[in-house]
Design an enzyme around this catalytic site. Structure first.
Site, PDB file in Angstrom:
ATOM      1  N   ASP A  12       9.543   1.215   4.599  1.00 30.84           N
ATOM      2  CA  ASP A  12      10.690   0.573   5.256  1.00 30.84           C
ATOM      3  C   ASP A  12      11.648   1.614   5.818  1.00 30.84           C
ATOM      4  OD1 ASP A  12       9.444  -1.550   4.148  1.00 30.84           O
ATOM      5  OD2 ASP A  12      11.023  -2.071   2.721  1.00 30.84           O
ATOM      6  N   TYR A  37       8.411  -7.204  -7.753  1.00 29.47           N
ATOM      7  CA  TYR A  37       7.919  -6.067  -6.974  1.00 29.47           C
ATOM      8  C   TYR A  37       7.551  -4.921  -7.914  1.00 29.47           C
ATOM      9  CZ  TYR A  37       7.974  -2.470  -3.301  1.00 29.47           C
ATOM     10  OH  TYR A  37       7.650  -1.463  -2.439  1.00 29.47           O
ATOM     11  N   SER A  45      16.062  -5.547   5.335  1.00 33.57           N
ATOM     12  CA  SER A  45      17.494  -5.346   5.576  1.00 33.57           C
ATOM     13  C   SER A  45      18.010  -4.196   4.723  1.00 33.57           C
ATOM     14  CB  SER A  45      18.273  -6.629   5.283  1.00 33.57           C
ATOM     15  OG  SER A  45      18.241  -6.947   3.900  1.00 33.57           O
ATOM     16  N   SER A  46      17.450  -4.037   3.518  1.00 30.69           N
ATOM     17  CA  SER A  46      17.970  -2.986   2.626  1.00 30.69           C
ATOM     18  C   SER A  46      17.740  -1.598   3.221  1.00 30.69           C
ATOM     19  CB  SER A  46      17.360  -3.096   1.227  1.00 30.69           C
ATOM     20  OG  SER A  46      15.977  -2.899   1.240  1.00 30.69           O
ATOM     21  N   THR A  62       0.827  -1.210   0.000  1.00 27.16           N
ATOM     22  CA  THR A  62       0.000   0.000   0.000  1.00 27.16           C
ATOM     23  C   THR A  62       0.861   1.260   0.000  1.00 27.16           C
ATOM     24  OG1 THR A  62      -0.131  -0.327   2.382  1.00 27.16           O
ATOM     25  CG2 THR A  62      -2.077  -0.916   1.108  1.00 27.16           C
ATOM     26  N   GLY A 117      11.573  -9.920   3.799  1.00 24.58           N
ATOM     27  CA  GLY A 117      10.442  -9.081   4.193  1.00 24.58           C
ATOM     28  C   GLY A 117      10.670  -8.347   5.496  1.00 24.58           C
ATOM     29  N   GLY A 148      16.359 -10.392   2.195  1.00 24.41           N
ATOM     30  CA  GLY A 148      15.387 -10.895   1.223  1.00 24.41           C
ATOM     31  C   GLY A 148      14.245 -11.640   1.881  1.00 24.41           C
TER      32      GLY A 148
END
Ligand code: ADP
Ligand code: MG
Length: 361
Positions: A164, A213, A119-120, A32, A116, A114
């Protein structure tokens, strides 16, 4: 190992600055954020640490405990490796008026990648915080989050929303961050005390920059265009009849219904209504599996087992295509349900438990 220890071992001198940022789990509100909608994440204990030292030449020399060594020239082109995050951070620091020629950097992490748990973004925020410390400048937590998102878009190739980065940069432990991704308004809501969010890894991972994505993002943009609105944030369920393509309709139905669920979930969290919150998690998973098609057989299995043993709710969390599930149980049932899931889902493992009672103790 700490990033400081790794730095000293690798570079033979102590770092000039060190910082860290935590990963996050999204309790509800998936896919979202890039539709300018609502999300409800919270921090996890797992984190990334970054240590830095300036170099007088124009090299970036990196060591990541997890991803290995990498040496590049600071003005070289992106190469699809982890050092692209550093390239990006230096680029945006230059845009902020800072001068950095070269950099030594060490990275250590306890966040599964990778999966969810973002980490990025944690890497971006830890890196930007360490750079600010090194350069003795202050950037607001929102500005840091926005730069993190730009790194992801322009140096990694993942056209993510801002959930994030905002969570890693701004959230607090034991609190959910209700974020409106259109205007970046936030509200802090305490998580449950008598109930626990259990984070279980399905055992399979994915790399977001691999394209699925971005494909979902494009599909929702088509839906918004069909409805003649700037983003699906401004759509209602009744608008769906205007969308002809059945696949685009399904994608839009997920985003619109998920936005509604987040707003309801916030009310239930405030009212301590864990059962109603759990029902929304179950509905969210169903929508992600059937309409958004981002689940996996492993994640579906975890959700099914959790529900069959009496969890209040369960859903995949994060971008999907593998990674983690979040399961809501009473504190009393937590250990029993965790054990049942781990037993029946091979390769799954417990990442962490999140509850106000755990944090307070
Ligand atoms: P997620 O953010 O859900 O963990 P992504 O695919 O968005 O998954 O990001 C994973 C990428 O982030 C890795 O491929 C790597 O490039 C970078 N990254 C994560 N952790 C580290 C680390 N400890 N050291 C270096 N790079 C990292
Ligand atoms: Mg990510």
């Amino acid at each position: 190992m700490s990033s400081q220890s790794l730095f000293k071992r690798h570079f033979q001198y102590p770092p000039i600055s060190s910082s860290e940022a935590h990963g996050r789990v999204n309790l509800i509100g998936e896919h979202t954020d890039y539709n300018n909608g609502f999300v409800l994440p919270t921090l996890i204990e797992q984190k990334i640490q970054v240590s830095l030292g300036p170099r007088s030449d124009t090299q970036i020399v990196g060591i990541s405990e997890e991803f290995g060594e990498k040496t590049i020239l600071s003005d070289s082109k992106t190469d699809g490796t982890w050092i692209d995050f550093v390239r990006g951070a230096l680029h945006y620091m230059t845009e902020e008026g800072q001068t950095i020629s070269g950099l030594d950097i060490s990275v250590t992490s306890s966040i599964p990648t990778g999966s969810g748990l973002s980490s990025s973004a944690a890497f971006e925020i830890a890196l930007l915080r360490a750079l600010c410390q090194m350069l003795e400048i202050e950037l607001s937590s929102i500005k840091i989050a926005q730069i993190g998102q730009l790194i992801e878009h322009n140096f990694i190739g993942t056209y993510c929303g801002i959930m994030d980065q905002m969570t890693s940069s701004k959230a607090e432990f034991g609190q959910a961050l209700y974020l409106d991704c259109e205007n970046l308004n936030t509200e802090i809501i305490p998580i449950f005390t008598d109930y626990t969010f259990i984070i279980i890894h399905s055992g399979s991972t994915r790399k977001l920059s691999e394209g699925l994505y971005n494909e979902r993002k494009r599909e929702t943009e088509i839906a918004a265009k069909d409805l003649n609105i700037t983003s699906l944030r401004h759509a209602e369920i009744t608008d769906l009849k205007l969308i002809k393509d059945p696949k685009i309709l399904k994608r839009a139905r997920h985003v619109i219904s998920e936005n509604n669920r987040v707003q309801k979930a916030v009310q239930y969290l405030k009212q301590n209504s864990a059962e109603a919150f759990g029902n929304l998690m179950n509905e969210s998973h169903f929508s992600m599996d059937k309409d958004y098609e981002i689940s996996s057989s492993e994640l579906n299995h975890i959700v099914k087992i959790a529900q069959s043993y009496g969890a209040l709710g369960a859903r995949l969390t994060g971008a999907g295509f593998g990674g983690c599930a979040v399961v809501l149980t009473s504190n009393n049932q937590r250990n029993d349900i965790t054990e049942k899931i781990l037993k029946s889902c091979s390769n799954s493992y417990l990442v962490t438990n999140i509850s106000k009672s755990i944090i307070l103790n």
